[in-house]
Design an enzyme around this catalytic site. Structure first.
Site, mmCIF file in Angstrom:
data_model
loop_
_atom_site.group_PDB
_atom_site.id
_atom_site.type_symbol
_atom_site.label_atom_id
_atom_site.label_comp_id
_atom_site.label_asym_id
_atom_site.label_seq_id
_atom_site.Cartn_x
_atom_site.Cartn_y
_atom_site.Cartn_z
ATOM 1 N N HIS A 56 0.840 -1.192 0.000
ATOM 2 C CA HIS A 56 0.000 0.000 0.000
ATOM 3 C C HIS A 56 0.878 1.246 0.000
ATOM 4 O O HIS A 56 2.042 1.212 0.438
ATOM 5 C CB HIS A 56 -0.899 0.023 1.231
ATOM 6 C CG HIS A 56 -1.966 -1.023 1.205
ATOM 7 N ND1 HIS A 56 -3.022 -1.006 2.075
ATOM 8 C CD2 HIS A 56 -2.147 -2.116 0.425
ATOM 9 C CE1 HIS A 56 -3.806 -2.040 1.842
ATOM 10 N NE2 HIS A 56 -3.293 -2.729 0.839
ATOM 11 N N GLU A 58 0.905 3.826 1.922
ATOM 12 C CA GLU A 58 1.413 4.196 3.242
ATOM 13 C C GLU A 58 2.585 3.320 3.659
ATOM 14 O O GLU A 58 3.553 3.812 4.253
ATOM 15 C CB GLU A 58 0.307 4.086 4.307
ATOM 16 C CG GLU A 58 -0.904 4.936 4.030
ATOM 17 C CD GLU A 58 -2.006 4.235 3.267
ATOM 18 O OE1 GLU A 58 -3.183 4.561 3.499
ATOM 19 O OE2 GLU A 58 -1.707 3.348 2.426
ATOM 20 N N CYS A 86 -6.064 1.849 5.655
ATOM 21 C CA CYS A 86 -6.723 0.619 6.095
ATOM 22 C C CYS A 86 -6.205 0.249 7.490
ATOM 23 O O CYS A 86 -5.301 0.890 8.031
ATOM 24 C CB CYS A 86 -6.454 -0.514 5.104
ATOM 25 S SG CYS A 86 -4.746 -1.116 5.140
#
Length: 148
Positions: A56, A58, A86
């Site tokens: 992801h 991040e 998430c």
């Protein structure tokens, strides 16, 4: 004198990363991590490209920032991200002890708050900066995918 490097400037850079993801056929989520007025890390989703569910935006940004700083804690840093993290990314942000997270669009289905996740108690969180732009990019991406 006002600095041109404000929250809007950095969120636009995160949206540039989201656009990079879009162009690669990835879900368009992007981020930048800032220390002072300097971008020390950039990331965008790479889950399809790397065949890795943990890739992801991040996670890419956290790893790059930790490498830049030479340590695992992101004190005095701000994450600007185009979509609410998430639960997995929130956990990584929790452990990084990042000072601040600025989020463009909420994720009402898979966001960390909906899934019961949390950030570090000292982390300041802000929502809604350039929300419309982030949401439009996501909507365009999924509309295009449904037409294929």
């Amino acid at each position: 004198m006002l600095s041109p490097f404000d929250d809007t400037y950095f969120m636009k850079k995160a949206l540039d990363e989201a656009q990079n993801a879009y162009e690669r056929g990835e879900i368009p989520v992007g981020c930048v991590i800032v220390n002072g007025e300097q971008i020390i890390a950039r990331g965008h989703n790479l889950t399809e490209s790397l065949n890795d569910v943990t890739a992801h935006a991040e996670m890419q940004g956290i790893t790059a920032a930790a490498n830049y700083l030479g340590g695992k804690y992101l004190k005095n840093c701000t994450l600007y991200v185009s979509l609410e993290p998430c639960q997995m990314c929130a956990g990584a942000l929790y452990w990084s002890q990042i000072d601040r997270v600025v989020i463009a669009a909420e994720d009402l289905h898979r966001g960390y708050r909906q899934m019961g996740g949390c950030l570090h108690p000292k982390t300041k969180v802000e929502f809604g900066l350039l929300q419309e732009e982030a949401a439009q990019l996501l909507q365009s991406f999924f509309k295009e995918r449904r037409m294929k």
